[in-house]
Design a protein around this motif. Structure first.
Motif, PDB file in Angstrom:
ATOM      1  N   VAL A 613       0.846  -1.194   0.000  1.00 52.61           N
ATOM      2  CA  VAL A 613       0.000   0.000   0.000  1.00 52.61           C
ATOM      3  C   VAL A 613       0.879   1.242   0.000  1.00 52.61           C
ATOM      4  N   ASP A 614       0.629   2.146  -0.907  1.00 54.33           N
ATOM      5  CA  ASP A 614       1.315   3.429  -0.925  1.00 54.33           C
ATOM      6  C   ASP A 614       0.940   4.213   0.324  1.00 54.33           C
ATOM      7  N   ILE A 615       1.877   4.965   0.898  1.00 53.50           N
ATOM      8  CA  ILE A 615       1.589   5.704   2.126  1.00 53.50           C
ATOM      9  C   ILE A 615       0.468   6.722   1.919  1.00 53.50           C
ATOM     10  N   GLN A 616       0.332   7.245   0.693  1.00 54.17           N
ATOM     11  CA  GLN A 616      -0.754   8.190   0.426  1.00 54.17           C
ATOM     12  C   GLN A 616      -2.117   7.502   0.538  1.00 54.17           C
ATOM     13  N   ALA A 617      -2.176   6.237   0.158  1.00 54.62           N
ATOM     14  CA  ALA A 617      -3.435   5.496   0.306  1.00 54.62           C
ATOM     15  C   ALA A 617      -3.752   5.265   1.776  1.00 54.62           C
ATOM     16  N   VAL A 618      -2.738   5.023   2.593  1.00 52.27           N
ATOM     17  CA  VAL A 618      -2.954   4.823   4.028  1.00 52.27           C
ATOM     18  C   VAL A 618      -3.544   6.086   4.654  1.00 52.27           C
ATOM     19  N   THR A 619      -2.983   7.224   4.315  1.00 56.45           N
ATOM     20  CA  THR A 619      -3.453   8.479   4.932  1.00 56.45           C
ATOM     21  C   THR A 619      -4.829   8.895   4.415  1.00 56.45           C
ATOM     22  N   ALA A 620      -5.325   8.226   3.366  1.00 54.31           N
ATOM     23  CA  ALA A 620      -6.656   8.559   2.829  1.00 54.31           C
ATOM     24  C   ALA A 620      -7.764   7.716   3.450  1.00 54.31           C
ATOM     25  N   LEU A 621      -7.430   6.818   4.384  1.00 53.19           N
ATOM     26  CA  LEU A 621      -8.453   5.964   4.992  1.00 53.19           C
ATOM     27  C   LEU A 621      -9.439   6.796   5.805  1.00 53.19           C
ATOM     28  N   THR A 622     -10.675   6.306   5.874  1.00 51.56           N
ATOM     29  CA  THR A 622     -11.754   7.070   6.504  1.00 51.56           C
ATOM     30  C   THR A 622     -11.987   6.712   7.957  1.00 51.56           C
ATOM     31  N   GLY A 623     -11.526   5.538   8.387  1.00 53.66           N
ATOM     32  CA  GLY A 623     -11.826   5.064   9.737  1.00 53.66           C
ATOM     33  C   GLY A 623     -12.976   4.101   9.774  1.00 53.66           C
ATOM     34  N   ASN A 624     -13.667   3.924   8.652  1.00 56.03           N
ATOM     35  CA  ASN A 624     -14.741   2.938   8.548  1.00 56.03           C
ATOM     36  C   ASN A 624     -14.123   1.613   8.095  1.00 56.03           C
ATOM     37  N   PRO A 625     -14.096   0.587   8.955  1.00 59.32           N
ATOM     38  CA  PRO A 625     -13.370  -0.648   8.619  1.00 59.32           C
ATOM     39  C   PRO A 625     -13.828  -1.293   7.320  1.00 59.32           C
ATOM     40  N   ASP A 627     -15.409   0.108   4.586  1.00 59.43           N
ATOM     41  CA  ASP A 627     -14.995   0.902   3.427  1.00 59.43           C
ATOM     42  C   ASP A 627     -13.476   0.874   3.265  1.00 59.43           C
ATOM     43  N   ASP A 628     -12.778   0.981   4.383  1.00 59.38           N
ATOM     44  CA  ASP A 628     -11.313   1.002   4.313  1.00 59.38           C
ATOM     45  C   ASP A 628     -10.768  -0.321   3.796  1.00 59.38           C
ATOM     46  N   ARG A 629     -11.355  -1.418   4.224  1.00 53.53           N
ATOM     47  CA  ARG A 629     -10.873  -2.721   3.752  1.00 53.53           C
ATOM     48  C   ARG A 629     -11.056  -2.849   2.240  1.00 53.53           C
ATOM     49  N   GLU A 630     -12.220  -2.453   1.748  1.00 52.32           N
ATOM     50  CA  GLU A 630     -12.464  -2.537   0.307  1.00 52.32           C
ATOM     51  C   GLU A 630     -11.469  -1.653  -0.454  1.00 52.32           C
ATOM     52  N   PHE A 631     -11.249  -0.446   0.057  1.00 53.99           N
ATOM     53  CA  PHE A 631     -10.316   0.486  -0.575  1.00 53.99           C
ATOM     54  C   PHE A 631      -8.900  -0.078  -0.575  1.00 53.99           C
ATOM     55  N   LEU A 632      -8.480  -0.612   0.576  1.00 50.46           N
ATOM     56  CA  LEU A 632      -7.127  -1.143   0.682  1.00 50.46           C
ATOM     57  C   LEU A 632      -6.944  -2.375  -0.193  1.00 50.46           C
ATOM     58  N   CYS A 633      -7.939  -3.239  -0.242  1.00 54.23           N
ATOM     59  CA  CYS A 633      -7.808  -4.447  -1.054  1.00 54.23           C
ATOM     60  C   CYS A 633      -7.625  -4.107  -2.535  1.00 54.23           C
ATOM     61  N   ARG A 634      -8.351  -3.105  -3.007  1.00 51.14           N
ATOM     62  CA  ARG A 634      -8.174  -2.686  -4.403  1.00 51.14           C
ATOM     63  C   ARG A 634      -6.769  -2.132  -4.618  1.00 51.14           C
ATOM     64  N   ALA A 635      -6.332  -1.306  -3.679  1.00 50.47           N
ATOM     65  CA  ALA A 635      -4.996  -0.723  -3.806  1.00 50.47           C
ATOM     66  C   ALA A 635      -3.913  -1.796  -3.748  1.00 50.47           C
ATOM     67  N   ILE A 636      -4.098  -2.764  -2.856  1.00 48.46           N
ATOM     68  CA  ILE A 636      -3.113  -3.846  -2.725  1.00 48.46           C
ATOM     69  C   ILE A 636      -3.054  -4.684  -3.996  1.00 48.46           C
ATOM     70  N   GLU A 637      -4.221  -5.016  -4.549  1.00 44.59           N
ATOM     71  CA  GLU A 637      -4.241  -5.841  -5.758  1.00 44.59           C
ATOM     72  C   GLU A 637      -3.517  -5.138  -6.903  1.00 44.59           C
ATOM     73  N   HIS A 638      -3.796  -3.844  -7.080  1.00 41.07           N
ATOM     74  CA  HIS A 638      -3.151  -3.092  -8.158  1.00 41.07           C
ATOM     75  C   HIS A 638      -1.645  -3.002  -7.939  1.00 41.07           C
ATOM     76  N   SER A 639      -1.237  -2.668  -6.721  1.00 41.18           N
ATOM     77  CA  SER A 639       0.181  -2.511  -6.433  1.00 41.18           C
ATOM     78  C   SER A 639       0.926  -3.833  -6.500  1.00 41.18           C
TER      79      SER A 639
END
Length: 770
Positions: A613-625, A627-639
């Motif tokens: 995960v890019d650090i910019q993606a980490v700092t964009a998390l909302t705190g909603n587990p 939504d954040d999991r879905e967002f992170l999983c997409r970012a992880i798959e791409h990266s």
């Protein structure tokens, strides 16, 4: 001829493969051979000897080679596991050799064989070639060779200068460096067609009359999925286009073209590695190479390059923009016309001398006025007399300001801000930690690193002029009582908890979330059950009266304004400050990595997932587990996909033109020897888990997280990457451990496989122990 039903030649043991190919291969010659099967040798020993000695080629020296059934299979090569004996003459020597080779198998079976051939005596080149990358399976031809009469020089690692060439297997743009290597590639292509095996490993030699000799062919055992050549081509083509774009002028940076290296300036190969995961790469950019590097140099009186990133990545591989680096090391007052000349000179010099790629600041550019600057200025023939004089005056004024001013003290004072402020949590907290780390950590650290470089250059000038001996410089460094000395003393005196409270944040991979902190796996790094060695307090360093007088004379001759005491005070403060700043900012960086891991755990993701995960993606998390999991999983798959593709890309340490992307010859690396001592011992591959005590420790990078090695009694140190001013070079100098810093990736890999090394730092020699 033994073929499969499809008409292709089936490989078998070493002897069987050569025998089956001998009449089919046209691009090389197979030496005559006799295959001895174990049952025949056991039952008909004399008959086998009669058959061999009756051959017309048996009158000269013979070689008996292993050809065990377990060798050269599709699942395991066992290369080098068994005995081969050469230089044999006569029936008795031959019989003993066959016995010895069979015995080297341990418990030979009925399918085991021995191969007898005439020994090749008239060769000038030998090597190993693969039809794909031996580590990744990527579609490259990889050829290693030594220009030597010894046909096992490459495989033994004990003789000769190793050359390595990489070429994209599918591309006509991959140009072999010589006719013999072109012949090897043609042979590989023919063997792939004859055997219908894509991944092959061959040994070859070139005779004195330039005939190519095939010595061995076997399947190449590589892990991982194969990548389609078209996909690999697209990745390299994108890199080639990016390199081509850098060949054009940039209105913001002087110089007509850019070249790129993994070791100049902020040296990503040393700090984050050649193939860093996305989190580490993004942190390095955010903390240092996007903006901080340029801000610090501007503060110290250098050209303003703010807005120009120093680091670019090619398919995820980090490279330093040498044009931007050279421009940023020019004093701010240098006119644009002169700046263009100097940057072009630096880029052209490095391109023509790639072995200097880790010595950009010390041997290519002139970034401060030392005590021998006039000698270095003489090489700047791109400047006329007036320009050279004006440039010298500008350097002199900048150096006076560095030594006599308060920049170092201001940066040291700024470090105190790292300890202020509230505790942070959540994604917003990670962003605030990164901001704090830049403002109060990496920004002053970058300034102190520049000052420390100037200081080291001044000290080296004193050694070159003979005012100080190398031992004097080492004694001065030791007197500074740097972090590594403090760590060793603390380990000897503090209890476990107190020690880890102070040093627990350190980790070998400073930017790597997967690298355990000292306090997470302390037993991996330290042995509290072993007797503690007392560490002497830092010695005091004093100049003699004669030395002080000679230094004053050199300073006056250089036209500088400070004195000997001011020089040493500046050097001590800058070098000590750089090491302290590194220690302090890595504490916050380590906390960032812990916080990122914890955020991942809240979303059901582990540290390995979060490393993508890019650090910019980490700092964009909302705190909603959710939504954040879905967002992170997409970012992880791409990266992960991009990183996996990048793992299959090989590039040279110095990229000077688009053609380098398609094929390249490994550049010569001249390592940096530290101390004047000698160390002899077994090698310990530290990252593979070998114990370091009494060994020559081998680590890829010169990262500060490896300070624990000096508390474990290593005999010597070897790193793949790093320059003479790198962290580990300074540690070795301070502790008196003989070291070889920056030997290059190929040599490093070879040395991890030998039994031991003999490092003679004074003579700048390394011998392999066999």
């Amino acid at each position: 001829m033994n073929t499969t039903p499809s008409g292709t030649i089936r490989l078998g043991t070493k002897a069987e493969s050569l025998a089956r190919l001998s009449s089919a291969v046209t691009k090389a010659r197979v030496l005559p051979l006799h295959l001895v099967a174990l049952p025949d040798w056991q039952c008909h020993r004399d008959r086998e000897l009669d058959r061999i000695t009756a051959q017309d080629w048996a009158g000269g020296p013979l070689i008996v080679r292993s050809s065990a059934a377990a060798e050269d299979s599709f699942s395991e090569s066992m290369a080098g596991q068994f005995l081969s004996l050469q230089g044999l003459r006569g029936r008795d020597e031959l019989a003993r050799a066959i016995d010895d080779v069979f015995s080297s198998y341990g418990g030979p079976g009925p399918d085991d064989q021995v191969l007898v051939q005439p020994q090749l005596r008239d060769s000038w080149m030998s090597g190993v070639a693969c039809s794909c990358h031996p580590s990744t399976g990527a579609p490259y031809y990889v050829v290693n060779w030594v220009e030597s009469a010894a046909t096992d020089a490459v495989t033994s690692g004990a003789e000769g200068k190793l050359h390595t060439w990489y070429g994209a297997r599918y591309s006509s743009a991959a140009r072999p460096p010589s006719a013999p290597i072109a012949g090897v590639l043609a042979l590989l292509a023919e063997l792939r067609a004859l055997t219908a095996i894509s991944a092959l490993d061959i040994e070859f030699a070139v005779s004195d009359d330039d005939e190519l000799i095939l010595l061995q062919v076997r399947p190449l055992v590589v892990g991982g999925a194969r990548i389609p050549e078209a996909q690999h081509h697209n990745a390299l083509d994108a890199v080639a286009q990016a390199v081509a774009a850098g060949q054009q002028p940039d209105p913001e940076v002087p110089g007509r073209r850019a070249i790129y290296g993994v070791m100049p300036d902020w040296n990503p190969a040393e700090m984050i590695g050649l193939h860093p995961r996305p989190l580490a790469l993004s942190l390095y950019r955010s903390l240092i190479t996007d903006l901080t590097w340029a801000q610090a140099r501007k503060r110290y009186g250098y050209r303003d390059l703010c807005g120009t990133p120093l680091l670019v990545d090619f398919a995820g591989l980090p490279y330093i923009d040498v044009r931007a680096s050279a421009a940023s090391l020019l004093p701010a007052g240098v006119p644009d016309a002169v700046a263009h000349k100097l940057v072009d000179h630096a880029v052209d010099t490095l391109a023509a001398n790639p072995h200097l790629h880790d010595k950009l600041e010390s041997q290519v550019v002139v970034s401060a006025h030392g005590l021998r600057t006039d000698t270095r200025m003489a090489s700047l023939d791109v400047l006329d007399t007036a320009e050279r004089s004006a440039f010298t005056d500008t350097l002199r004024a900048l150096t006076d300001r560095l030594v006599m001013g308060d920049l170092v003290w201001r940066d040291l004072d700024q470090l105190r801000g790292l300890d202020s402020g509230p505790a942070f949590s959540g994604a917003a907290g990670v962003a605030q930690l990164v901001t704090r780390c830049v403002q109060f950590g990496t920004l002053p650290f970058a300034g102190l690193a520049r000052a420390a470089f100037v200081a080291t250059e001044l000290l080296d000038d004193l050694v070159t002029e003979g005012v100080l001996q190398p031992a004097d410089k080492a004694a001065f460094i030791a007197s500074l009582d740097l972090v590594s000395s403090e760590l060793r003393r603390s380990f000897a005196t503090l209890d476990r908890d107190a020690f880890l409270k102070r040093y627990g944040h350190l980790r070998p991979g400073t930017y790597d979330i997967l690298s355990p902190r000292y306090d997470e796996q302390p037993e991996v790094y330290f042995d509290w059950s072993a007797p503690r060695e007392d560490v002497e307090p830092a010695p005091e360093f004093r100049l003699t009266g004669v030395q002080r007088l000679e230094i004053e004379q050199l300073i006056r001759a250089a036209g500088l304004s400070f004195g000997a005491d001011e020089l040493l005070e500046f050097a001590g403060s800058a070098i000590r400050g750089r090491e302290q700043a590194k220690f302090e900012f890595t504490r916050v960086l380590s906390d960032v990595l812990v916080a990122v891991r914890q955020l991942g755990e809240q979303c059901g993701l582990d540290a390995a997932d979060m490393s993508f995960v890019d650090i910019q993606a980490v700092t964009a998390l909302t705190g909603n587990p959710c939504d954040d999991r879905e967002f992170l999983c997409r970012a992880i798959e791409h990266s992960r996909e991009r990183h996996d593709l990048g793992q299959l890309v090989s590039l040279p340490p110095l990229v000077t033109r688009p053609a380098d992307v398609w094929s390249f010859r490994s550049q010569d690396t001249r390592p940096n020897f530290v101390t004047r001592g000698r160390a002899v011992g077994p090698v310990a591959d530290i990252d593979a888990g070998d114990p370091p005590e009494g060994a020559i420790a081998l680590i890829a990078s010169a990262d500060p997280g490896y300070d624990w090695l000096f508390a474990r009694g290593i005999a010597g140190l070897v790193t793949a990457f790093g320059g003479v001013n790198s962290h580990m070079a300074l540690r070795a100098l301070e502790t008196g451990v003989p070291a070889v810093i920056g030997v290059g990736e190929s040599q490093f890999r070879r040395w991890t496989k030998v039994a031991g090394l003999d490092i003679d730092a004074a003579s700048e020699l390394v011998a392999v122990l066999t």
